[in-house]
Design an enzyme around this catalytic site. Structure first.
Site, PDB file in Angstrom:
ATOM      1  N   LYS A 289       0.867  -1.228  -0.163  1.00  0.00           N
ATOM      2  CA  LYS A 289      -0.201  -0.176   0.010  1.00  0.00           C
ATOM      3  C   LYS A 289       0.796   0.867   0.197  1.00  0.00           C
ATOM      4  CE  LYS A 289      -4.112  -1.880   2.832  1.00  0.00           C
ATOM      5  NZ  LYS A 289      -4.982  -1.881   1.686  1.00  0.00           N
ATOM      6  N   ARG A 363     -10.099 -11.635   1.856  1.00  0.00           N
ATOM      7  CA  ARG A 363     -11.113 -12.867   1.856  1.00  0.00           C
ATOM      8  C   ARG A 363     -10.413 -13.955   1.236  1.00  0.00           C
ATOM      9  NH1 ARG A 363     -11.795  -9.577  -4.356  1.00  0.00           N
ATOM     10  NH2 ARG A 363     -10.807  -7.871  -2.608  1.00  0.00           N
TER      11      ARG A 363
HETATM   12  N1  BES Z   1      -8.230  -4.201   4.393  1.00  0.00           N
HETATM   13  C1  BES Z   1      -8.387  -3.030   2.997  1.00  0.00           C
HETATM   14  C2  BES Z   1     -10.183  -2.778   2.747  1.00  0.00           C
HETATM   15  C3  BES Z   1     -10.266  -1.230   3.893  1.00  0.00           C
HETATM   16  C4  BES Z   1      -9.730   0.324   2.886  1.00  0.00           C
HETATM   17  C5  BES Z   1     -10.168  -1.225   4.745  1.00  0.00           C
HETATM   18  C6  BES Z   1     -10.305   0.967   3.162  1.00  0.00           C
HETATM   19  C7  BES Z   1     -10.434  -0.389   5.952  1.00  0.00           C
HETATM   20  C8  BES Z   1     -10.313   1.538   4.766  1.00  0.00           C
HETATM   21  C9  BES Z   1      -8.271  -4.718   2.458  1.00  0.00           C
HETATM   22  O1  BES Z   1      -7.242  -5.388   2.594  1.00  0.00           O
HETATM   23  C10 BES Z   1      -7.909  -4.249   0.983  1.00  0.00           C
HETATM   24  O2  BES Z   1      -6.601  -3.908   1.116  1.00  0.00           O
HETATM   25  N2  BES Z   1      -8.420  -4.201  -0.610  1.00  0.00           N
HETATM   26  C11 BES Z   1      -8.015  -4.122  -1.298  1.00  0.00           C
HETATM   27  C12 BES Z   1      -8.866  -4.672  -2.426  1.00  0.00           C
HETATM   28  C13 BES Z   1      -7.896  -4.749  -3.658  1.00  0.00           C
HETATM   29  C14 BES Z   1      -6.568  -4.688  -3.879  1.00  0.00           C
HETATM   30  C15 BES Z   1      -8.651  -5.708  -5.157  1.00  0.00           C
HETATM   31  C16 BES Z   1      -8.641  -2.525  -1.765  1.00  0.00           C
HETATM   32  O3  BES Z   1     -10.349  -2.174  -1.016  1.00  0.00           O
HETATM   33  O4  BES Z   1      -8.327  -1.630  -2.486  1.00  0.00           O
HETATM   34 MN    MN Z   2      -5.390  -5.296   1.562  1.00  0.00          MN
END
Ligand code: BES
Ligand code: MN
Ligand code: ZN
Length: 511
Positions: A289, A363
């Site tokens: 990230k 997931r």
């Molecule tokens: N933990 C994150 C989602 C999240 C985003 C929670 C903002 C709280 C606040 C999750 O694991 C994630 O990174 N999801 C990605 C998925 C994508 C790579 C398909 C996302 O939402 O960007």
């Molecule tokens: Mn994630």
């Protein structure tokens, strides 16, 4: 020191307390009930302020009146309840939280209140008292574990900075029992919610998977639950390749925490499984990230926290149903052993997943945890996860995203949310979305591209809930609040702890 909510029979105008809270619906010019009695004792001061247009009764409006010894209480707070047509327990929770912080800021360490809405408002006494307890305790919540001077920041007040006691004063002695019952349920639900908030607010160097398992252990001892904590080796024996793929990039040992409450041991088919995402820190893994706001990813275990907390509430309130809480706890780190984009993992049910993006890790850990729940014979499943940024774009922070394969269970969650004041909005699980996670090499891939990101995540989970009745709750938006409002304070919300407990209660009662 924690705040205590009490109930007393008596006349509010005779109650000797630093502050007394009364209320007013919008548009009322001559207050009745407890507010009217106080108004008369104050020589019509409240009616006068209404006539002057200074008090309108709007939701969120708080007016402080000093009584200069006309009645034993030193101050009266008139809390606006808004329009009587919009009034519900949510309004009581909101007012109670706002009032509690307002009086704490004024340095008031104890106060009394009338039971908002229990008379003319049309709520039953127990519901009103429960909402007062929840709103007050949750609204006063502070997280200052890491402040070395031990003081709670700008709005601390009272003799030692806390509100010690709030007393609900009720004229009618025959409703005191109902009020007391409501306070006791509300206190359990609020304290459990605060446990969830604490778990989320702690930093990830403290709130590791091991620490989550220790907390689950304490909860299990406190309310009498069975506990099983699975380590990496046992997960390997069960073939949990999806979970372990995420965990392999971290030095922190992963934990699959299983908490069991048996409220109906003779009827194993009367069951509910609560599955929580417990990523104690989500760096994204190799699909790292960006740095901005990455610290918020300490809260990526909020689903798991709410499951531990709901199990505490369920263990205390003891509904007649068997409930199992399963928390998938691990970090998602980009270590030297971390999984790579393109890796293929095999989950416990034999299905294979191509890992396109290691940041879609929730997931993956949930897939194996859902399979494991099924292997325990659970036929009704609710999973809770901070799963997608997409749900924050779709619904913001006003409600939790809901998806699933059972309209009955979705309705049950809506009904439980109606009671708790936590809101859910269902998104469509149309077959058309399934093709977005079709993989060239495996049974599915773990991301579906830019379209319908919350739904494609749920489509993957559906493959692992199989033929159980299942609902998925995406709390990425609702697990934190950006400001203080009513029962919510900035930071973790503890959502949907109270709804999960209410769901178990409703299902047990056959509702
Ligand atoms: N933990 C994150 C989602 C999240 C985003 C929670 C903002 C709280 C606040 C999750 O694991 C994630 O990174 N999801 C990605 C998925 C994508 C790579 C398909 C996302 O939402 O960007
Ligand atoms: Mn994630
Ligand atoms: Zn995540």
């Amino acid at each position: 020191m924690a705040t205590t909510i009490k109930v007393t029979a008596g006349d509010a105008t005779e109650f000797d307390t630093p502050a007394l809270v009364v209320n007013l619906f919008q548009g009322v010019t001559h207050p009745g009930g407890g507010t009217g009695a106080v108004d008369r004792m104050l020589g019509g001061a409240i009616s006068q302020l209404i006539a002057d247009g200074e008090i309108k009764g709007k939701m969120g409006e708080l007016t402080l009146i000093h009584t200069i010894e006309r009645i034993p209480t030193r101050r009266v707070v008139v809390a606006g309840l808004g329009k009587s047509g919009d009034f519900d327990t949510g309004a009581v929770r909101r007012v109670s939280g706002d009032v509690a912080r307002f009086l704490r800021r004024k340095g008031v360490g104890e106060y009394a209140t009338i039971a908002h809405g229990a008379g003319i408002g049309g709520l039953n006494a127990a519901e009103s008292a429960q909402a007062i307890a929840e709103g007050t305790l949750l609204g006063l919540y502070k997280f200052d574990t890491y402040r070395s001077n031990g003081n709670g920041g700008e709005d601390a007040g009272g003799p030692d900075g806390e509100v010690q006691t709030v007393t609900i004063v009720e004229r009618d002695a025959s409703t005191v029992n109902d009020l007391t019952a409501g306070v006791s349920v509300g206190t359990v639900l609020a304290e459990s919610t605060m446990l969830a908030r604490d778990l989320v607010n702690h930093p990830a160097n403290v709130m590791t998977p091991t620490k989550m398992a220790e907390t689950a252990q304490q909860v299990a001892e406190e309310v009498g639950l069975e506990l099983d904590v699975m380590d990496r080796d046992r997960m390997r024996e069960h073939g949990m390749g999806a979970f372990l793929g995420v965990a392999q990039g971290s030095e922190e040992p992963p934990k699959l925490i299983v908490m069991s409450y048996r409220g109906d041991p003779d009827n194993p088919e009367n069951n509910l499984g609560l599955v929580g995402k417990g990523i104690t820190f989500d760096t994204g893994g190799i699909s790292l990230k960006p740095a901005a706001n990455m610290e918020a990813m300490k809260g990526d275990m909020a689903g798991g926290a709410s499951v531990i907390a709901a199990m505490r509430a369920i263990g205390s309130l003891k509904p007649r149903i068997n409930v199992t809480g399963l928390i998938a706890a691990t970090e998602n780190m980009p270590g030297g052993r971390a999984q790579r984009p393109g890796d293929v993992v095999t989950a416990m049910n034999g299905k294979t997943i191509e890992v396109i993006n290691t940041d879609a890790e929730g997931r993956l850990v949930l897939a194996d945890t859902l399979c494991y729940a099924r292997s325990l014979g659970i036929t009704r499943l609710v999973d809770v996860a901070t799963l997608t940024g997409a749900i924050v774009v779709t619904l913001g922070k006003a409600c939790t995203g809901m998806m699933g394969n059972s309209s009955k269970l979705a309705k049950d969650l809506d009904a439980a949310g109606e009671r708790s004041g936590e809101r859910f909005w269902e998104l469509p699980m149309l077959e058309d979305y399934r093709e977005l996670i079709r993989s060239d090499v495996a049974d599915m891939k773990n991301t579906g591209g830019r379209q319908a990101g919350s739904i494609t995540a749920a489509m993957l989970l559906r493959e692992f809930a199989e033929d159980a009745d299942w609902v998925h709750l995406d709390i990425a938006g609702t697990s934190t609040a950006s400001s203080n409002k009513g029962h919510l304070v900035k930071g973790a919300t503890g959502v949907p702890t109270r709804t999960l407990a209410q769901l178990a209660i409703n299902l047990a009662d056959g509702k």
